[in-house]
Motif scaffolding. Structure first.
Motif, PDB file in Angstrom:
ATOM      1  N   ASN A   1      11.021 -15.612  21.170  1.00 11.61           N
ATOM      2  CA  ASN A   1      11.546 -16.233  19.965  1.00 11.61           C
ATOM      3  C   ASN A   1      12.519 -15.283  19.275  1.00 11.61           C
ATOM      4  OD1 ASN A   1       9.805 -18.485  20.328  1.00 11.61           O
ATOM      5  ND2 ASN A   1       8.158 -17.424  19.231  1.00 11.61           N
TER       6      ASN A   1
ATOM      7  N   SER B   1      26.536 -17.018  21.600  1.00 10.25           N
ATOM      8  CA  SER B   1      27.037 -18.172  20.883  1.00 10.25           C
ATOM      9  C   SER B   1      28.295 -18.725  21.515  1.00 10.25           C
ATOM     10  CB  SER B   1      27.310 -17.809  19.421  1.00 10.25           C
ATOM     11  OG  SER B   1      28.266 -16.772  19.325  1.00 10.25           O
TER      12      SER B   1
ATOM     13  N   GLY C   1      18.955 -16.407  17.962  1.00  9.49           N
ATOM     14  CA  GLY C   1      17.937 -17.026  17.139  1.00  9.49           C
ATOM     15  C   GLY C   1      17.120 -18.085  17.846  1.00  9.49           C
ATOM     16  N   GLY C   2      17.522 -18.455  19.042  1.00  5.70           N
ATOM     17  CA  GLY C   2      16.819 -19.468  19.802  1.00  5.70           C
ATOM     18  C   GLY C   2      15.612 -18.922  20.534  1.00  5.70           C
ATOM     19  N   SER C   3      15.000 -19.791  21.344  1.00  3.30           N
ATOM     20  CA  SER C   3      13.772 -19.441  22.050  1.00  3.30           C
ATOM     21  C   SER C   3      13.850 -19.850  23.513  1.00  3.30           C
ATOM     22  CB  SER C   3      12.567 -20.135  21.413  1.00  3.30           C
ATOM     23  OG  SER C   3      12.369 -19.730  20.073  1.00  3.30           O
ATOM     24  N   LEU C   4      13.132 -19.107  24.340  1.00  2.00           N
ATOM     25  CA  LEU C   4      12.936 -19.433  25.741  1.00  2.00           C
ATOM     26  C   LEU C   4      11.512 -19.078  26.119  1.00  2.00           C
ATOM     27  CD1 LEU C   4      16.167 -18.095  27.521  1.00  2.00           C
ATOM     28  CD2 LEU C   4      15.504 -20.493  27.272  1.00  2.00           C
TER      29      LEU C   4
ATOM     30  N   VAL D   1      20.960 -19.354  25.872  1.00  2.00           N
ATOM     31  CA  VAL D   1      20.454 -19.759  24.573  1.00  2.00           C
ATOM     32  C   VAL D   1      21.272 -19.068  23.486  1.00  2.00           C
ATOM     33  CG1 VAL D   1      18.729 -17.919  24.468  1.00  2.00           C
ATOM     34  CG2 VAL D   1      18.367 -20.039  23.174  1.00  2.00           C
ATOM     35  N   GLN D   2      21.415 -19.725  22.337  1.00  2.00           N
ATOM     36  CA  GLN D   2      22.132 -19.135  21.216  1.00  2.00           C
ATOM     37  C   GLN D   2      21.276 -18.110  20.488  1.00  2.00           C
ATOM     38  OE1 GLN D   2      23.724 -22.112  18.585  1.00  2.00           O
ATOM     39  NE2 GLN D   2      24.898 -23.127  20.196  1.00  2.00           N
TER      40      GLN D   2
ATOM     41  N   VAL E   1      21.879 -14.575  25.991  1.00  2.00           N
ATOM     42  CA  VAL E   1      21.859 -14.955  24.582  1.00  2.00           C
ATOM     43  C   VAL E   1      23.274 -14.796  24.046  1.00  2.00           C
ATOM     44  CG1 VAL E   1      20.807 -14.613  22.337  1.00  2.00           C
ATOM     45  CG2 VAL E   1      19.491 -14.139  24.419  1.00  2.00           C
TER      46      VAL E   1
ATOM     47  N   ARG F   1       8.496 -10.737  18.179  1.00  2.69           N
ATOM     48  CA  ARG F   1       9.365 -11.804  18.668  1.00  2.69           C
ATOM     49  C   ARG F   1       8.888 -12.386  20.000  1.00  2.69           C
ATOM     50  NH1 ARG F   1      14.387 -10.801  20.125  1.00  2.69           N
ATOM     51  NH2 ARG F   1      14.062  -8.583  20.628  1.00  2.69           N
TER      52      ARG F   1
END
Length: 115
Positions: A83, A115, A15-18, A12-13, A113, A66
């Motif tokens: 988050n 980019s 700022g993203g969520s899982l 995930v990038q 995590v 978070r």
């Protein structure tokens, strides 16, 4: 005897969520404490969040605000909603259950995590 099966990890990038899931082979109402740990590369496992059978939750400071831990007793499943993910959250995440003084672990799921 409790078997734990995890799912939900991935890439995930920032700022993203899982949402991680931990499915238990027994009714989690009978499990005193469940928690999520993470292990950074080359480091010891760290307790991230825990939840008791009464619903009390605790979090490591770095994830407060978070991450959210929850128990879905009817589904025999524990969740970790993550988050605002940061690169420093990259680790292998493990589900743990404690019942009558015995400790059980899931197989671990990789969260990356980047980019």
């Amino acid at each position: 005897q409790v078997q734990l099966v995890e799912s939900g990890g991935g890439l995930v990038q920032p700022g993203g969520s899982l949402r991680l899931s931990c499915a238990a082979s027994r009714r989690i109402l009978s499990i005193n404490v469940m928690g999520w740990y993470r292990q950074y590369s080359g480091k010891e496992r760290e307790l991230v969040a825990s939840i008791t059978d009464s619903g009390r939750t605790d979090y490591v400071d770095s994830v407060k605000g978070r991450f959210t831990i929850s128990r879905a007793n009817a589904e025999n499943t524990m969740y970790l909603q993550m988050n605002g993910l940061k690169s420093e959250d990259t680790a292998v995440y493990y589900c743990q259950a404690r019942k009558n003084g015995r400790v059980y672990w899931g197989q671990g799921t990789q969260v990356t995590v980047s980019s």
